[in-house]
Design an enzyme around this catalytic site. Structure first.
Site: not given
Ligand SMILES: Nc1ncnc2c1ncn2[C@@H]1O[C@H](COP(=O)(O)OP(=O)(O)O)[C@@H](O)[C@H]1O
Ligand SMILES: O=P(O)(O)OC[C@H]1O[C@](O)(COP(=O)(O)O)[C@@H](O)[C@@H]1O
Length: 304
Positions: A248-249
């Protein structure tokens, strides 16, 4: 200048265990540790895609020193506020699935908290402030709202990546870009969101409340970009997920990195989605090469 603010950074401790048995002795098949925390991840990916930023936030103890030294080694500017306790360690356990155990983090004192406000007061017109990650329990729950208001007064754009209903208050400060995932979006409105069609109306509500651009990430299902003019859906390329921590980041960083270079929101969306997937397919965060290899594979269609 882009500033990322990580109120509660972490050392992310990645553990791979085959056939994990709760309550038993398990031995890792792979381990690694990196600086973590959402804002720090955004700055690390921005650096990899060629965009400079400065990392703000609170760090303490030996874990905080590790993070500061590591970022300096990567050529990333930091302006951390030192606190007394140790920066937390977040466990990322990969067995058949991914389990996260995130620490609480150190207490932040009023005097340290006020230093952060002074830093935000020095932002200038055209700066971007990224507020990402959880708010430590020793700080007010509406902190992102106050920091967003202050940054906006200085003429800075604000990007927010946080979960929970508190985001509904932050959007009133008209953030430039927010990125809830579909689970977080559902939690905000007390609904379950599983499909893009279910997500769109709630993304549009966030626009009505004040957000300028809303990306709803949906892991392997891709992502949606909702703006006042249109709704776009991005598919993601298929790949083997090695570690989705930071995906997500990475989407936030890829989006911002592309946007500051050419101002094209749809291209920024494409690059952000490619960056998220590139991280998910890597053991650590994505590299520039990883992102470039996926950008052409991201299909974007206008659906609204
Ligand atoms: N299993 C996956 N396969 C392909 N792309 C992924 C997958 N998981 C995450 N991504 C990519 O990373 C972006 C963010 O992932 P997501 O899990 O929705 O965010 P967060 O980590 O904030 O929950 C997705 O929109 C996609 O582009
Ligand atoms: O997987 P995401 O949502 O991109 O963020 C991952 C990051 O968020 C964290 O899980 C921290 O999240 P929080 O600040 O919500 O506790 C870190 O350990 C990790 O680096």
């Amino acid at each position: 200048m882009i500033y990322t603010c990580t109120l509660n950074p972490s050392v992310d401790y990645i553990l791979h265990v085959n056939d994990f048995q709760l309550g038993d002795l398990n031995r890792v098949s792979f381990e690694a540790h990196y600086p973590g925390g959402k804002g720090i991840n955004v700055s690390r990916v921005l650096k990899r895609v060629g965009v400079e930023s400065q990392v703000l936030g609170f760090i303490g103890g030996f874990t905080g020193s590790y993070i500061e030294g590591f970022l300096r080694e990567e050529g990333i500017s930091t302006n951390f506020i030192r606190v007394n306790g140790d920066t937390r360690i977040n466990i990322k356990l990969k067995t058949k699935s991914e389990t996260e155990i995130n620490g609480q983090g150190p207490e932040i004192k009023d005097s340290q908290f006020r230093q952060l406000f002074k830093q935000v007061e020095s932002l200038q017109d055209g700066d971007i402030l990224v507020l990402a990650g959880s708010i430590p329990g020793s700080l007010p729950g509406n902190l992102y709202q106050s920091l967003s208001k202050l940054a906006k007064k200085q003429g800075a754009k604000v990007v927010v990546d946080m979960s929970g209903k508190a985001l509904l208050d932050v959007v009133k400060q008209e953030p430039f870009f927010i990125k809830p995932n579909h689970h977080e979006l559902g939690e905000m409105f007390d609904v379950i969101i599983e499909t893009p069609e279910e997500a769109i109306p709630y993304g549009q509500k966030l626009l009505e409340f004040g957000a300028k651009h809303v990306v709803i990430s949906m892991a392997e299902k891709g992502a949606l970009l909702v703006t006042k003019d249109a709704v776009y859906q991005a598919s993601v390329s298929k790949g083997t997920v090695k570690n989705s921590v930071g995906a997500g980041d990475s989407l936030v960083a890829g989006f911002l990195g592309a946007y500051v270079q050419d101002g094209d929101i749809v291209q920024a969306f494409r690059t952000g989605v490619a960056s998220g997937s590139a991280t998910a397919f890597s053991l650590e965060l994505c590299t520039w090469e990883d992102v470039q290899s996926l950008v052409p594979k991201v299909e974007i269609k206008r659906i609204g």
